[in-house]
Design a protein around this motif. Structure first.
Motif, PDB file in Angstrom:
ATOM      1  N   GLY A  49      48.198  25.143  37.826  1.00 59.80           N
ATOM      2  CA  GLY A  49      47.043  24.281  38.091  1.00 59.80           C
ATOM      3  C   GLY A  49      45.734  25.046  37.997  1.00 59.80           C
ATOM      4  O   GLY A  49      44.690  24.540  38.390  1.00 59.80           O
ATOM      5  N   TYR A  50      45.804  26.290  37.512  1.00 63.54           N
ATOM      6  CA  TYR A  50      44.661  27.175  37.219  1.00 63.54           C
ATOM      7  C   TYR A  50      43.937  27.717  38.446  1.00 63.54           C
ATOM      8  O   TYR A  50      43.152  28.662  38.323  1.00 63.54           O
ATOM      9  N   ASP A  51      44.151  27.146  39.609  1.00 64.19           N
ATOM     10  CA  ASP A  51      43.387  27.526  40.804  1.00 64.19           C
ATOM     11  C   ASP A  51      43.409  29.039  41.014  1.00 64.19           C
ATOM     12  O   ASP A  51      42.358  29.689  41.081  1.00 64.19           O
ATOM     13  N   LYS A  52      44.614  29.599  41.088  1.00 64.83           N
ATOM     14  CA  LYS A  52      44.713  31.031  41.405  1.00 64.83           C
ATOM     15  C   LYS A  52      44.298  31.911  40.219  1.00 64.83           C
ATOM     16  O   LYS A  52      43.876  33.051  40.412  1.00 64.83           O
ATOM     17  N   ILE A  53      44.386  31.372  39.008  1.00 61.62           N
ATOM     18  CA  ILE A  53      43.911  32.139  37.847  1.00 61.62           C
ATOM     19  C   ILE A  53      42.395  32.297  37.941  1.00 61.62           C
ATOM     20  O   ILE A  53      41.861  33.402  37.781  1.00 61.62           O
ATOM     21  N   VAL A  54      41.709  31.195  38.219  1.00 61.39           N
ATOM     22  CA  VAL A  54      40.249  31.251  38.314  1.00 61.39           C
ATOM     23  C   VAL A  54      39.835  32.209  39.435  1.00 61.39           C
ATOM     24  O   VAL A  54      38.930  33.030  39.274  1.00 61.39           O
ATOM     25  N   ARG A  55      40.537  32.128  40.543  1.00 62.34           N
ATOM     26  CA  ARG A  55      40.221  33.044  41.652  1.00 62.34           C
ATOM     27  C   ARG A  55      40.457  34.501  41.257  1.00 62.34           C
ATOM     28  O   ARG A  55      39.689  35.397  41.629  1.00 62.34           O
ATOM     29  N   ALA A  56      41.526  34.750  40.513  1.00 64.96           N
ATOM     30  CA  ALA A  56      41.834  36.118  40.087  1.00 64.96           C
ATOM     31  C   ALA A  56      40.740  36.653  39.169  1.00 64.96           C
ATOM     32  O   ALA A  56      40.325  37.813  39.294  1.00 64.96           O
ATOM     33  N   VAL A  57      40.249  35.797  38.265  1.00 67.57           N
ATOM     34  CA  VAL A  57      39.205  36.239  37.334  1.00 67.57           C
ATOM     35  C   VAL A  57      37.928  36.566  38.107  1.00 67.57           C
ATOM     36  O   VAL A  57      37.298  37.600  37.874  1.00 67.57           O
ATOM     37  N   LEU A  58      37.575  35.699  39.053  1.00 64.19           N
ATOM     38  CA  LEU A  58      36.368  35.953  39.852  1.00 64.19           C
ATOM     39  C   LEU A  58      36.523  37.230  40.667  1.00 64.19           C
ATOM     40  O   LEU A  58      35.584  38.023  40.797  1.00 64.19           O
ATOM     41  N   SER A  59      37.735  37.443  41.184  1.00 66.57           N
ATOM     42  CA  SER A  59      37.984  38.634  41.994  1.00 66.57           C
ATOM     43  C   SER A  59      37.942  39.900  41.136  1.00 66.57           C
ATOM     44  O   SER A  59      37.383  40.935  41.543  1.00 66.57           O
ATOM     45  N   ALA A  60      38.504  39.842  39.930  1.00 70.17           N
ATOM     46  CA  ALA A  60      38.469  40.995  39.027  1.00 70.17           C
ATOM     47  C   ALA A  60      37.028  41.331  38.643  1.00 70.17           C
ATOM     48  O   ALA A  60      36.645  42.499  38.583  1.00 70.17           O
ATOM     49  N   ALA A  61      36.242  40.284  38.405  1.00 68.47           N
ATOM     50  CA  ALA A  61      34.835  40.504  38.040  1.00 68.47           C
ATOM     51  C   ALA A  61      34.102  41.222  39.166  1.00 68.47           C
ATOM     52  O   ALA A  61      33.365  42.186  38.947  1.00 68.47           O
ATOM     53  N   ARG A  62      34.372  40.758  40.381  1.00 68.01           N
ATOM     54  CA  ARG A  62      33.733  41.368  41.562  1.00 68.01           C
ATOM     55  C   ARG A  62      34.110  42.842  41.663  1.00 68.01           C
ATOM     56  O   ARG A  62      33.271  43.712  41.839  1.00 68.01           O
ATOM     57  N   LYS A  63      35.393  43.103  41.530  1.00 71.09           N
ATOM     58  CA  LYS A  63      35.882  44.472  41.673  1.00 71.09           C
ATOM     59  C   LYS A  63      35.292  45.384  40.592  1.00 71.09           C
ATOM     60  O   LYS A  63      34.899  46.507  40.844  1.00 71.09           O
ATOM     61  N   ARG A  64      35.238  44.847  39.388  1.00 71.71           N
ATOM     62  CA  ARG A  64      34.709  45.652  38.278  1.00 71.71           C
ATOM     63  C   ARG A  64      33.218  45.938  38.479  1.00 71.71           C
ATOM     64  O   ARG A  64      32.752  47.045  38.206  1.00 71.71           O
ATOM     65  N   ARG A  65      32.491  44.966  39.003  1.00 74.35           N
ATOM     66  CA  ARG A  65      31.062  45.202  39.272  1.00 74.35           C
ATOM     67  C   ARG A  65      30.882  46.249  40.349  1.00 74.35           C
ATOM     68  O   ARG A  65      30.021  47.110  40.267  1.00 74.35           O
TER      69      ARG A  65
END
Lengths: 164, 763
Positions: free
Chosen positions: A141-157
């Motif tokens: 349902g994409y929910d956790k995928i979207v959260r993972a992408v946002l979390s990866a972006a945060r971590k990378r920043r």
């Protein structure tokens, strides 16, 4: 049957030459000739995004690229994302956020996410959903995928911030 | 009986990284299409261009003569099945039908029906060879809907199908061939008296499209017919043991001569239980002496596998003045597809399961039509039923001016309620899911804004128990290899390992779960029926208890104390004057005696059933009819959430599929019975741009039949979404949608029909 061609590429940093028929897709050669089976086939017509790889820095669905078109190209596949045995932030976030169930779409999502974050290190949820809309997942349902992408972006920043 | 409020777990309820995760994010995990073997040939399947035709002849000579072609197979290569029924773990199946579905015998019954197959040096040669096979067809008129197929004088699909009665239905006096394969009838109380007492009665008819499970990984199988007559199969399957049995029965060889290795599976949702490719690949391998791999393309997946049935449902409900449901009547006709076996029986049992209704009657029909043979899809048969009944419930609430939540609470099934088909519920949590929605922040904040509406709906799925086997071997370093037979479709390796770790008092990271082939683990039923975490979980708990008993007796020997003075808790063994952690003890036992191997099986326990209640806000574009999902909350009785992230994931995934089913997904057929949208984007799976975040509420009402209170969670979340969305659309746009999918053009047509003078509700 047309004559086979030699194609010279760089794949995951290694200079790689392969022999292919003109009708073969890049996906077929990656999987069947080079045994890079981490790139998956879900549809064969560019609908699902499971075969997404990076070609000269751009995400492409490798089922829609002919292998001969890869002459001189710099390719990156899911096998080239981890640094040695160390997962990168996107892979790690997919695990931590439980963003995969069956896992067949995961390599494509990770490659598309790598492209997104290279272009836009700080995407909004809307931007993530728009950029990943060409990758289909039927399990989550994409929910956790979207959260993972946002979390990866945060971590990378944060990592980039700390390196400054 | 487990009571989570009073128990504290160390492993259960935590969120460890799944054991197979790293391989799946690095591309290392091996799926069926990734199988490589020495001498591997590529197989391809010729499929029927007709929806209904007689096969006069097949000429394969030109294909066989093409250089690089190694073998061609048709149904003539399959052994005769006679007319025998075989129990395949998911109900009994007529083997003649199963065989004809794998390679058509004398008729093709749907476009995409497999007719012949080729093995060649590569896939391109195999595909060229398919074009050289000449099939002489005599086209017959296709029958595409249940209504057409049930009509007297309709063209007949199968001359060996006669209507079988089930439940209270009576056998027809005359048993002549029919497209209606089964007739169900369930009754409870006195229907006429019930409706006589009803103050408000609403009756509606619903039309449902055929939809597909939509797993991203196409079906695949690689088979090797060894020179000693044994057959090895590597494939994507939800059930390696049923795949083995189906393959063996179709080839008429002993079941234990077939070894099925379940590769990683790229989604199934019920659609990867029936066998399509393994017998075909096996025949081609027998002919060539080489392994043969066949992978379907996406069009074949749509046209020849799955789908789940469309059909027609009529529901009539009666409520008294106080808002109590007093009578309910339903009529369901589901498409079986080419051969009997739609889930209409399950639909009949589910349709009124959420309500305690004294007088009810349900009648169902399994109807053959010229579409692919239908298969299970996540709570098979229940979603269609929920769409119909919940919509009528909402209309009753509207008539009575009753709050839909209060109405449902007043009529909800609970422990002791008898379903129309007979069974009585044990401890179930429908009421708790309704309360959870009532207490949610979502429920308390109105959707606001023009063209917006809110819908609520509940759903039910049985969940099953069935059989599982597990073995556990303790290594000298104190880590455990846990071998199970359940293909892991969404993280169950971890949910099983967690139950094992909890029981043995060791860290879950020290358990290494693996899914084994059919020769390497005991019999295990399919990954389906929301049963793996429940039933394979019980087997894992039993294996841990078995090891604990062995550890206690070995420690007693080692320490030379009576066994009843040895105590093992939380991973520590103690006896008067002795103490050792699990790892210390294991290291010592490894030095001093036999290996430690535990075993566990399950099969007696059955589940109590799962309920869910969902709440959705939508916005309907009055210009286009497009429905946007604004907010979605799903409350579900999950028993005990072993790994909450993957429980949430099951709910979110089920909701995502339910939203697709509600708004977009359908098979479009032309008048020749040809599917015109056999691609993902034309069929229109939801993308991440279509969906909002999906908020799960985990309601934990432990199932008393499992040691940790596990309740299967996978299926029921798909049931409420189409109904909840239809109800929300009714509130937003003032139109009652009675047809799925509620695609923009249909919603728009309903809106326009409403605004036309003299028109009431659209149908």
């Amino acid at each position: 049957m047309a004559k086979k061609r030699i194609v010279s590429t760089t794949i995951n940093g290694d200079v790689t030459e392969f022999l292919c028929e003109p009708r073969q897709t890049l996906l077929e050669v990656l999987r069947d000739t080079l045994h890079l089976t981490g790139t998956k086939e879900g549809c064969g017509n560019g609908n699902c995004g499971s075969c997404t790889i990076s070609m000269n820095g751009r995400p492409v669905t490798s089922c829609l690229v002919l292998a001969v078109e890869a002459e001189g190209a710099d390719l990156r596949t899911i096998e080239g994302v981890a640094r040695g045995s160390a997962l990168d932030e996107v892979q790690q976030a997919f695990l931590e956020e439980a963003a995969l169930q069956c896992g067949i779409c995961t390599p494509g999502f990770i490659m598309q996410t790598e492209a997104l974050l290279a272009e836009n290190p700080d995407p909004t949820e809307e931007e993530v959903r728009f950029y990943l809309a060409g990758n289909l997942c039927r399990c989550t349902g994409y929910d956790k995928i979207v959260r993972a992408v946002l979390s990866a972006a945060r971590k990378r920043r944060m990592t980039a911030e700390a390196a400054k | 009986m487990p009571d989570n409020a009073q128990r504290s777990y160390k492993v259960i309820g935590t969120r460890p990284i799944r054991h197979d995760g790293v391989d799946k994010v690095t591309g290392r995990a091996k799926y069926g299409a990734d199988v490589m073997l020495t001498g591997l040939l590529a197989g391809a399947v010729l499929r029927s261009p007709h929806a209904h035709a007689r096969i006069r002849s097949i000429d394969t000579s030109a294909a066989e003569a093409l250089p690089g072609v190694r073998a061609v197979a048709t149904a003539r290569d399959l052994p005769d099945q006679g007319s025998r029924m075989v129990e395949l773990g998911e109900g009994s199946v007529n083997m003649r039908h199963l065989s004809a579905n794998v390679l058509a015998h004398d008729k093709v019954l749907y476009k995409g029906h497999a007719v012949a197959a080729v093995a060649a040096d590569n896939i391109h040669i195999a595909q060229e060879a398919l074009k050289l096979i000449r099939v002489d067809y005599e086209p017959l008129p296709p029958v595409m809907t249940v209504t057409e197929a049930m009509r007297a004088g309709a063209p007949l699909l199968n001359d060996d199908v006669v209507t079988q009665p089930a439940g209270n239905a009576e056998a027809l006096a005359e048993s002549k061939p029919s497209n209606v394969a089964k007739h169900f009838l369930f009754e409870k109380g006195n229907l006429d008296e019930g409706f006589a007492r009803a103050k408000h009665v609403v009756e509606r008819e619903f039309h449902l499209a055929t939809v597909h499970q939509g797993y991203i990984e196409p079906h695949n199988a690689t088979a090797l017919w060894h020179a000693d007559g044994k057959v090895s199969v590597w494939m994507s399957t939800q059930g390696s043991f049923t795949a083995r049995q189906q393959t063996a029965e179709l080839l008429r060889i002993p079941v234990s001569d077939v070894k099925v290795t379940p590769m990683e599976i790229g989604g199934g949702f019920g659609g990867k239980i029936s066998v399509y490719l393994p017998p075909v690949a096996a025949i081609l391998s027998r002919k060539t002496g080489r392994p043969v791999k066949i992978v379907m393309d996406r069009a074949a997946v749509f046209e020849a596998t799955g789908p789940t049935p469309g059909g027609v449902i009529r529901v009539k409900l009666g409520a008294d003045e106080s808002g109590k449901l007093v009578a309910a009547d339903a009529w369901l006709a589901y498409e079986a597809g080419a051969y009997p076996g739609s889930p209409v029986g399950a639909g009949c049992m589910c349709i009124f399961a959420c309500y305690d209704i004294p007088n009810a009657r349900v009648e169902g029909f399994d109807v053959c039509v010229n579409k692919p043979r239908t298969n299970a899809y996540r709570a098979p048969g229940s979603t269609q039923a929920a769409f119909a009944v919940e919509t009528v419930v909402d209309e009753i609430c509207q008539r009575l001016k009753l709050d839909p939540l209060e109405f449902r609470l007043k009529n909800a099934s609970s422990e002791g309620t008898r379903r129309v088909d007979g069974p009585v519920f044990s401890r179930v949590g429908l009421v708790e899911t309704l309360q959870a929605i009532g207490n949610s922040e979502h429920y308390k904040s109105p959707p606001g804004g023009p063209n917006r509406g809110r819908g609520m709906a509940s759903g039910f799925w049985f969940n099953v128990g069935l059989k599982s086997s597990v073995t556990a071997t303790i290594g000298c370093d104190g880590k455990v290899a846990l071998v199970e037979g359940s293909p892991d479709i969404g993280g169950t390796r971890t949910s099983i390992a967690m139950q094992f770790a909890e029981t043995l008092g060791i860290p879950v990271e020290d358990v290494h779960p693996a899914v084994a082939d059919t020769d390497s683990v005991g019999y295990t039923d399919v990954t389906g029926g929301s049963r793996v975490t429940f039933s394979t979980g019980i087997a894992a708990v039993e294996a841990a208890r078995d090891l604990e008993r062995q550890l206690v007796s070995r420690a007693a020997e080692l320490w030379n104390v009576p066994a009843d003075q040895v105590c093992y808790t939380n991973g520590v063994m103690t006896a008067p004057g002795h103490k050792a952690t699990f790892k210390e003890l294991v290291a010592e036992l490894h030095e001093t005696g036999e290996p430690l191997v535990g075993r566990g099986t399950s099969g007696k326990a059955n589940q109590a059933g799962a309920f869910a209640t969902h709440l959705v806000d939508v916005e309907v574009d009055p210009e286009t009819g497009k429905v946007q999902i604004l907010r979605y909350t799903a409350a579900q009785d999950v028993g005990t959430a072993i790994h909450p992230s993957y429980v949430e994931g099951q709910i979110q995934g089920g909701v995502g599929q339910g939203i697709g089913w509600a708004l977009n997904e359908e098979y479009w057929y032309d008048d020749r019975g040809s599917m015109r949208n056999a691609t993902f984007l034309d069929y229109r799976l939801p993308t991440c741009y279509d969906l909002p975040m999906i908020e799960p509420i985990l309601v934990e009402v432990p199932d008393p039949s499992h040691p940790y209170g596990v309740r299967g969670v996978g299926e029921v979340p798909i049931c409420p979404p189409p109904a909840a969305i239809a109800i929300a659309i009714a509130q937003a746009a003032g139109v009652r949608m009675t047809e799925l999918p509620m695609a923009p053009h249909k919603v728009m047509a309903a809106i326009l029909a409403k605004s036309r003078p003299g028109n009431g509700q659209p149908h």
